[in-house]
Design a protein around this motif. Structure first.
Motif, PDB file in Angstrom:
ATOM      1  N   ALA A   1       0.805  -1.219   0.000  1.00  0.00           N
ATOM      2  CA  ALA A   1       0.000   0.000   0.000  1.00  0.00           C
ATOM      3  C   ALA A   1       0.840   1.273   0.000  1.00  0.00           C
ATOM      4  N   LEU A   2       2.152   1.147   0.119  1.00  0.00           N
ATOM      5  CA  LEU A   2       3.002   2.337   0.090  1.00  0.00           C
ATOM      6  C   LEU A   2       2.796   3.059  -1.240  1.00  0.00           C
ATOM      7  N   PRO A   3       2.697   4.379  -1.200  1.00  0.00           N
ATOM      8  CA  PRO A   3       2.483   5.112  -2.456  1.00  0.00           C
ATOM      9  C   PRO A   3       3.732   5.093  -3.331  1.00  0.00           C
TER      10      PRO A   3
ATOM     11  N   ALA B   1       2.393  13.975  -5.348  1.00  0.00           N
ATOM     12  CA  ALA B   1       1.084  14.590  -5.566  1.00  0.00           C
ATOM     13  C   ALA B   1       0.391  14.879  -4.235  1.00  0.00           C
ATOM     14  N   LYS B   2       0.462  13.935  -3.299  1.00  0.00           N
ATOM     15  CA  LYS B   2      -0.149  14.152  -1.975  1.00  0.00           C
ATOM     16  C   LYS B   2       0.538  15.294  -1.236  1.00  0.00           C
ATOM     17  N   LEU B   3       1.845  15.350  -1.320  1.00  0.00           N
ATOM     18  CA  LEU B   3       2.589  16.420  -0.664  1.00  0.00           C
ATOM     19  C   LEU B   3       2.223  17.773  -1.252  1.00  0.00           C
ATOM     20  N   LEU B   4       2.148  17.849  -2.563  1.00  0.00           N
ATOM     21  CA  LEU B   4       1.775  19.114  -3.200  1.00  0.00           C
ATOM     22  C   LEU B   4       0.363  19.535  -2.828  1.00  0.00           C
ATOM     23  N   PHE B   5      -0.555  18.576  -2.726  1.00  0.00           N
ATOM     24  CA  PHE B   5      -1.916  18.900  -2.308  1.00  0.00           C
ATOM     25  C   PHE B   5      -1.912  19.463  -0.892  1.00  0.00           C
TER      26      PHE B   5
END
Length: 166
Positions: A128-130, A137-141
């Motif tokens: 499940a690790l991205p 993308a999650k960090l930028l969000f």
């Protein structure tokens, strides 16, 4: 076919090179898989950028000796297939997890993402690790959202001031 000492040294050297570049390793027992199923597993792994090797356990132990995966050596028992992923730590785990859904003969025995050995129960967590792109993308969000909230709040204050002035 038995390997002579020179062939064994070459195998250990080759696998040690793969281990040195690996971000994670998954070891699974493949007893009961057909040649076609192993070919399918190798093809899926190749598509995902995962290196798959079947190596004698004694040679695999020598290849991981002195590396960050050295703790895994004690789990190398039985006929094992090894998957090595590069920078994407969860890729090898995802390939084996997806393949095992349709092939119960593939049984994950152990895995490691570099520090210590994990048992098969941790496969889902590692799978499940991205990926790198998903993590970015999650960090930028997360970084963008506070600025967007501030912009919406300032726009609301401006509209309120304009409504009061009118």
């Amino acid at each position: 076919m038995a390997l002579n000492i020179e062939d064994k040294k070459l195998v250990v050297e080759e696998v040690a090179g793969i281990v040195a570049e690996a971000g994670s390793i998954v070891a699974a027992e493949y007893r009961g898989l057909t040649v076609e199923q192993m070919t399918d597993l190798r093809a899926k792994a190749r598509e995902a950028g995962v290196k798959v090797r079947v190596v004698k356990n004694t040679l695999a132990r020598r290849a991981v000796a002195g590396t960050k995966f050295e703790d895994m050596a004690d789990t190398f028992v039985g006929p094992l297939v090894f998957a090595f992923s590069g920078e994407e730590l969860g890729t090898a785990a995802r390939v084996f997890k997806d393949f095992a859904k349709g092939n119960e003969a593939l049984v994950v025995k152990s895995l490691s993402i570099g520090e210590g050995v994990m048992d098969a129960s941790q496969l889902n967590a590692v799978a499940a690790l991205p990926t790198y792109d998903e993590a970015v993308a999650k960090l930028l969000f997360v970084m963008k959202e506070p600025v967007a909230k501030l912009a919406r709040a300032l726009a609301a204050v401006k509209e309120q001031k304009e409504a009061e002035a009118a």
